[in-house]
Design a protein around this motif. Structure first.
Motif, PDB file in Angstrom:
ATOM      1  N   LEU A  92      28.606  26.068  36.582  1.00 35.50           N
ATOM      2  CA  LEU A  92      29.743  26.568  37.380  1.00 35.50           C
ATOM      3  C   LEU A  92      30.567  27.561  36.562  1.00 35.50           C
ATOM      4  O   LEU A  92      30.970  28.618  37.062  1.00 35.50           O
ATOM      5  CB  LEU A  92      30.617  25.396  37.841  1.00 35.50           C
ATOM      6  N   PHE A  93      30.780  27.216  35.289  1.00 34.80           N
ATOM      7  CA  PHE A  93      31.519  28.106  34.378  1.00 34.80           C
ATOM      8  C   PHE A  93      30.816  29.462  34.294  1.00 34.80           C
ATOM      9  O   PHE A  93      31.451  30.510  34.413  1.00 34.80           O
ATOM     10  CB  PHE A  93      31.600  27.446  32.992  1.00 34.80           C
ATOM     11  N   THR A  94      29.475  29.437  34.129  1.00 30.73           N
ATOM     12  CA  THR A  94      28.705  30.681  34.030  1.00 30.73           C
ATOM     13  C   THR A  94      28.794  31.475  35.325  1.00 30.73           C
ATOM     14  O   THR A  94      28.927  32.704  35.302  1.00 30.73           O
ATOM     15  CB  THR A  94      27.228  30.369  33.717  1.00 30.73           C
ATOM     16  N   PHE A  95      28.726  30.771  36.443  1.00 32.10           N
ATOM     17  CA  PHE A  95      28.794  31.448  37.746  1.00 32.10           C
ATOM     18  C   PHE A  95      30.119  32.195  37.901  1.00 32.10           C
ATOM     19  O   PHE A  95      30.143  33.391  38.240  1.00 32.10           O
ATOM     20  CB  PHE A  95      28.621  30.404  38.856  1.00 32.10           C
ATOM     21  N   ILE A  96      31.227  31.497  37.609  1.00 36.51           N
ATOM     22  CA  ILE A  96      32.553  32.107  37.773  1.00 36.51           C
ATOM     23  C   ILE A  96      32.738  33.274  36.802  1.00 36.51           C
ATOM     24  O   ILE A  96      33.156  34.372  37.190  1.00 36.51           O
ATOM     25  CB  ILE A  96      33.662  31.043  37.591  1.00 36.51           C
ATOM     26  N   THR A  97      32.389  33.044  35.525  1.00 36.10           N
ATOM     27  CA  THR A  97      32.591  34.108  34.531  1.00 36.10           C
ATOM     28  C   THR A  97      31.693  35.316  34.837  1.00 36.10           C
ATOM     29  O   THR A  97      32.110  36.459  34.646  1.00 36.10           O
ATOM     30  CB  THR A  97      32.326  33.603  33.098  1.00 36.10           C
ATOM     31  N   THR A  98      30.480  35.049  35.339  1.00 32.78           N
ATOM     32  CA  THR A  98      29.581  36.161  35.685  1.00 32.78           C
ATOM     33  C   THR A  98      30.182  37.021  36.790  1.00 32.78           C
ATOM     34  O   THR A  98      30.160  38.255  36.707  1.00 32.78           O
ATOM     35  CB  THR A  98      28.216  35.608  36.137  1.00 32.78           C
ATOM     36  N   LEU A  99      30.728  36.351  37.799  1.00 33.31           N
ATOM     37  CA  LEU A  99      31.342  37.109  38.898  1.00 33.31           C
ATOM     38  C   LEU A  99      32.521  37.941  38.394  1.00 33.31           C
ATOM     39  O   LEU A  99      32.692  39.095  38.793  1.00 33.31           O
ATOM     40  CB  LEU A  99      31.795  36.162  40.016  1.00 33.31           C
ATOM     41  N   ILE A 100      33.315  37.357  37.485  1.00 32.15           N
ATOM     42  CA  ILE A 100      34.455  38.107  36.932  1.00 32.15           C
ATOM     43  C   ILE A 100      33.952  39.313  36.124  1.00 32.15           C
ATOM     44  O   ILE A 100      34.485  40.418  36.236  1.00 32.15           O
ATOM     45  CB  ILE A 100      35.370  37.196  36.071  1.00 32.15           C
TER      46      ILE A 100
ATOM     47  N   ALA B 142      44.192  50.257  36.899  1.00 31.30           N
ATOM     48  CA  ALA B 142      43.165  49.290  37.293  1.00 31.30           C
ATOM     49  C   ALA B 142      42.096  49.187  36.208  1.00 31.30           C
ATOM     50  O   ALA B 142      41.645  48.088  35.859  1.00 31.30           O
ATOM     51  CB  ALA B 142      42.526  49.712  38.615  1.00 31.30           C
ATOM     52  N   THR B 143      41.709  50.336  35.633  1.00 31.18           N
ATOM     53  CA  THR B 143      40.696  50.340  34.567  1.00 31.18           C
ATOM     54  C   THR B 143      41.209  49.574  33.347  1.00 31.18           C
ATOM     55  O   THR B 143      40.476  48.772  32.770  1.00 31.18           O
ATOM     56  CB  THR B 143      40.355  51.792  34.162  1.00 31.18           C
ATOM     57  N   ALA B 144      42.465  49.813  32.961  1.00 32.25           N
ATOM     58  CA  ALA B 144      43.027  49.156  31.783  1.00 32.25           C
ATOM     59  C   ALA B 144      43.075  47.641  31.984  1.00 32.25           C
ATOM     60  O   ALA B 144      42.705  46.867  31.087  1.00 32.25           O
ATOM     61  CB  ALA B 144      44.436  49.696  31.514  1.00 32.25           C
ATOM     62  N   PHE B 145      43.496  47.223  33.171  1.00 31.06           N
ATOM     63  CA  PHE B 145      43.563  45.785  33.461  1.00 31.06           C
ATOM     64  C   PHE B 145      42.160  45.160  33.439  1.00 31.06           C
ATOM     65  O   PHE B 145      41.943  44.108  32.822  1.00 31.06           O
ATOM     66  CB  PHE B 145      44.217  45.573  34.837  1.00 31.06           C
ATOM     67  N   ALA B 146      41.202  45.842  34.085  1.00 28.08           N
ATOM     68  CA  ALA B 146      39.833  45.323  34.136  1.00 28.08           C
ATOM     69  C   ALA B 146      39.212  45.280  32.739  1.00 28.08           C
ATOM     70  O   ALA B 146      38.515  44.324  32.390  1.00 28.08           O
ATOM     71  CB  ALA B 146      38.988  46.185  35.068  1.00 28.08           C
TER      72      ALA B 146
ATOM     73  N   GLY C 215      33.643  44.811  35.635  1.00 29.02           N
ATOM     74  CA  GLY C 215      32.744  45.883  35.204  1.00 29.02           C
ATOM     75  C   GLY C 215      32.646  46.980  36.254  1.00 29.02           C
ATOM     76  O   GLY C 215      32.667  48.166  35.926  1.00 29.02           O
ATOM     77  N   ALA C 216      32.561  46.566  37.514  1.00 32.73           N
ATOM     78  CA  ALA C 216      32.475  47.552  38.604  1.00 32.73           C
ATOM     79  C   ALA C 216      33.773  48.361  38.690  1.00 32.73           C
ATOM     80  O   ALA C 216      33.738  49.579  38.905  1.00 32.73           O
ATOM     81  CB  ALA C 216      32.204  46.838  39.923  1.00 32.73           C
ATOM     82  N   ILE C 217      34.915  47.670  38.482  1.00 33.49           N
ATOM     83  CA  ILE C 217      36.211  48.382  38.515  1.00 33.49           C
ATOM     84  C   ILE C 217      36.261  49.423  37.392  1.00 33.49           C
ATOM     85  O   ILE C 217      36.659  50.573  37.606  1.00 33.49           O
ATOM     86  CB  ILE C 217      37.395  47.378  38.403  1.00 33.49           C
TER      87      ILE C 217
END
Lengths: 163, 101
Positions: free
Chosen positions: A89-97, A115-119, A102-104
């Motif tokens: 579950l930890f891997t799933f959540i961190t992967t999505l983040i 937005a880039t700086a925050f991401a 990364g996309a941002i």
């Protein structure tokens, strides 16, 4: 010899994640540049290509879990990278983040600096947390590192003697 | 598979690579601040990445109006898609429990 799907995904994902971390660290700042000898162009290229593979592997894993859920398969996949509890579950959540931030970074790099700086901040700090968690994961699963036992010659003799 | 020697070597290699990564983080964070020359090398590397790598390519793509509208549409449908996915997931779970019960 049959190799399970979750086993293959686990190790493919491990290789991709290790290389992503290595190339990502080289770009994390001037004090990290030495990791790849300040070759940011190569690090950037490798990071983007591997990121696409990372997203693809994650997408395949999610699709696999959805199919299992639709079929009501309750059996836990021991090697799978995502799951309902624990480190999966930890891997799933961190992967999505990782993927979202990364996309941002990729999309907003030139247009939305805040937005880039925050991401970037989240992406970088999460890397440290996840790399530390991988060390813990290796510690918990260190029995996988045990070298296969050599066949004991004295045992063979004993077995032969009893026959 | 886990008992194969070549695979054991791979596991050892993969595991130790993460220890190297942690060591790299610790050395970078706890070490002295980068010198001016190192900062310049990093900046030169970044400039090189913008000219010769995908970083520059992605920056030029951002000015693409078609891509911008695609990203806008994707962002617009993201939330409804997530809500639909959650509802679908709940439906599957509820149906599964009912069938099991």
């Amino acid at each position: 010899m049959s190799v399970r799907f979750d086993f293959i995904i686990h190790w493919l994902w491990t290789i991709v994640f290790a290389l992503l971390t290595l190339s990502g660290l080289a770009m994390a700042g001037a004090k990290y540049g030495w990791v790849l000898n300040y070759d940011i162009a190569s690090a950037d290229y490798v990071h983007r290509v591997l990121a696409a593979i990372y997203v693809l592997l994650t997408f395949i894993s999610i699709a696999y879990e959805v199919i299992r859920a639709v079929r009501y398969e309750e059996k836990k996949l021991g090697w799978f990278i995502i799951g309902k509890s624990g480190y999966q579950l930890f891997t799933f959540i961190t992967t999505l983040i990782f993927i979202i931030t990364g996309a941002i970074i990729w999309v907003c790099m030139d247009s939305n600096m805040s937005a880039t700086a925050f991401a970037l901040y989240i992406h970088e700090k999460l890397t440290y947390i996840v790399v530390a968690s991988v060390i813990w994961h290796i510690y918990v699963k260190c029995h996988a590192l045990l070298w296969p036992k050599k066949p004991n010659t004295t045992d063979k003799k004993n077995v032969a003697g009893t026959k | 598979m886990m008992q194969k020697r070549w695979f054991k070597v791979f596991i050892w290699f993969a595991s130790t690579s993460f220890f190297f990564l942690v060591a790299a983080i610790l050395i970078s964070e706890l070490g002295p601040e980068p010198s001016e020359q190192q900062a310049m090398q990093f900046m030169m590397g970044m400039m090189d990445a913008m000219h010769n790598s995908m970083m520059g390519l992605s920056m030029s793509l951002e000015h693409d109006a078609g891509l911008k509208s695609l990203i806008g549409t994707a962002s617009y449908i993201l939330v409804p898609l997530i809500v639909l996915a959650v509802l679908f997931g709940l439906l599957v779970r509820v149906r599964g429990k009912r069938d099991a019960g």
